[in-house]
Design a protein around this motif. Structure first.
Motif, short mmCIF file in Angstrom:
data_model
loop_
_atom_site.label_atom_id
_atom_site.label_comp_id
_atom_site.label_asym_id
_atom_site.label_seq_id
_atom_site.Cartn_x
_atom_site.Cartn_y
_atom_site.Cartn_z
N UNK A 219 -10.26 -2.79 39.32
CA UNK A 219 -11.10 -3.34 38.25
C UNK A 219 -12.47 -3.76 38.78
N UNK A 220 -12.50 -4.37 39.97
CA UNK A 220 -13.77 -4.79 40.56
C UNK A 220 -14.66 -3.58 40.85
N UNK A 221 -14.07 -2.49 41.35
CA UNK A 221 -14.85 -1.29 41.63
C UNK A 221 -15.44 -0.71 40.36
N UNK A 222 -14.64 -0.69 39.30
CA UNK A 222 -15.13 -0.17 38.02
C UNK A 222 -16.27 -1.02 37.50
N UNK A 223 -16.09 -2.34 37.55
CA UNK A 223 -17.13 -3.25 37.06
C UNK A 223 -18.42 -3.13 37.87
N UNK A 224 -18.28 -2.99 39.18
CA UNK A 224 -19.47 -2.86 40.04
C UNK A 224 -20.24 -1.59 39.70
N UNK A 225 -19.52 -0.48 39.52
CA UNK A 225 -20.19 0.79 39.21
C UNK A 225 -20.87 0.72 37.84
N UNK A 226 -20.20 0.06 36.88
CA UNK A 226 -20.78 -0.06 35.55
C UNK A 226 -22.03 -0.91 35.59
#
Length: 366
Positions: A224-231
């Motif tokens: 989830x953190x990786x997705x949020x960072x990329x977004x």
């Protein structure tokens, strides 16, 4: 209309007509033949597409596969069809495997018109693998697979390239499947590896039982953190610019000093960010621009009013959003919250692709 756009149109067709297709023949006519045509092959040319293609092997002299696609008189793709919604199970795979043995085609496809399962002979020559190297579903498209589909299109097919790509896709698919299983229910060895990196005592069964749920939660949070960072990174590349639109027929009723009454709300900004993120992988982020007006807020492609992607009618409740589909003008849909925009993603992406396809066609015609 380019390849990606043709596939997007088929996706819409599955969703719109799927409930009316009850037989295998109806599925072939409505979905499978258009899919073959989307790949660029002429379904009415028996030199390219052969229905009921003979694939005899051993005692099965009359074995026939639903379609074979030919290049230079030799089959390159075999397609076995079932009625929409039919489980594409072991029995059907065995049937297709039989046909595969009876031809020299390197790729075989099992489909119900919506789901497409792609097989090759990566494990043993001329023996179809038991597992597909790729699965593509029209009503829930993985757009990352569209370039892989394009490799099977007319004029693009290369036997060696396709086999190489199939090999990579097979292991990519299997690695992701295993990772999904481990994240849901970690194997003891998998859990021991992670626990051993942080816990310096003996890893007993009690320790495993204590730390495994923590590991599952940590892995989930990491994703989830990786997705949020990329977004966040994608959205921060360009802040929304509020621009007073140039006079147009749509804005004619507004007064000359209407620009002073334009207020861009936080909800409009969040909707813009959301639409921009939904278009990632379809168009470059910097091409998606917000232009606010008094009565609505436009989200445009290439900052031109002639290419509207989405329109926000947030001045009063109920909220409405306008879709364009590259043709329909401001087709309005009521929403209660911003998350209600998510199911409209395919239509927004298709609109962007249609604008680009139209632009490309004009450039090639000049």
């Amino acid at each position: 209309m380019d390849f990606a756009e043709r596939i997007a149109e088929l996706s819409k067709k599955v969703k719109a007509q799927g409930g009316h297709l009850e037989t295998e023949q109806a599925t072939k006519n409505a979905l499978v033949m258009p899919f073959i045509a989307a790949l660029g092959y002429d379904v009415f040319n028996p030199g390219e597409v052969v229905p009921e293609f003979s694939a005899p092997i051993g005692e099965y002299k009359d074995a026939r596969v639903d379609y074979a696609i030919l290049v230079d008189g030799k089959p390159i793709l075999l397609i076995e069809c079932k009625a929409l919604g039919t489980p594409l199970d072991f029995k059907h795979c065995n049937q297709l495997q039989l046909y595969f043995h009876g031809t020299e085609a390197p790729i075989a496809i099992l489909t119900d018109g919506n789901r497409y399962r792609f097989f090759s002979d990566l494990e043993a020559t001329n023996k179809m693998d038991s597992k597909p190297y790729m699965e593509f579903c029209l009503d829930d498209m993985d757009e990352a697979l569209i370039p892989e589909l394009r490799k099977l299109a007319k004029g693009k097919f290369d036997r060696d390239d396709c086999k190489s790509a199939a090999n990579e896709l097979k292991y990519n698919h299997e690695f992701k499947r295993i990772m999904a299983e481990q994240m849901a229910s970690p194997h003891e060895d998998f859990a021991r590896f992670f626990i051993g990196q942080t816990y310096d005592r003996k890893i007993t069964q009690n320790v495993l039982e204590r730390f495994t749920p923590i590991l599952v939660a940590a892995l989930d949070q990491y994703i989830n953190d990786r997705i949020n960072d990329r977004l966040k990174n994608a959205l921060q590349q360009q802040k929304p610019e509020v621009v007073v639109p140039e006079p147009s027929d749509e804005d004619a009723p507004e007064s000359a000093n209407s620009g002073s009454r334009i207020v861009t709300t936080e909800e409009e900004k969040e909707a813009y960010y959301l639409v921009k993120s939904l278009l990632m992988g379809t168009v470059a982020p910097e091409r998606v621009v917000m232009r606010d007006a008094v009565n609505f807020c436009n989200i445009l492609l290439d900052d031109t009013i002639r290419q509207p992607l989405f329109r926000l009618h947030f001045n009063k409740r109920p909220w409405r959003v306008g879709l364009f589909d590259g043709e329909v003008k401001d087709d309005r849909v009521d929403i209660e919250k911003l998350d209600d925009i998510l199911p409209l993603a395919d239509r927004i992406r298709a609109t962007a692709m249609k604008y680009d396809a139209t632009k490309k066609a004009k450039e090639e015609g000049e």
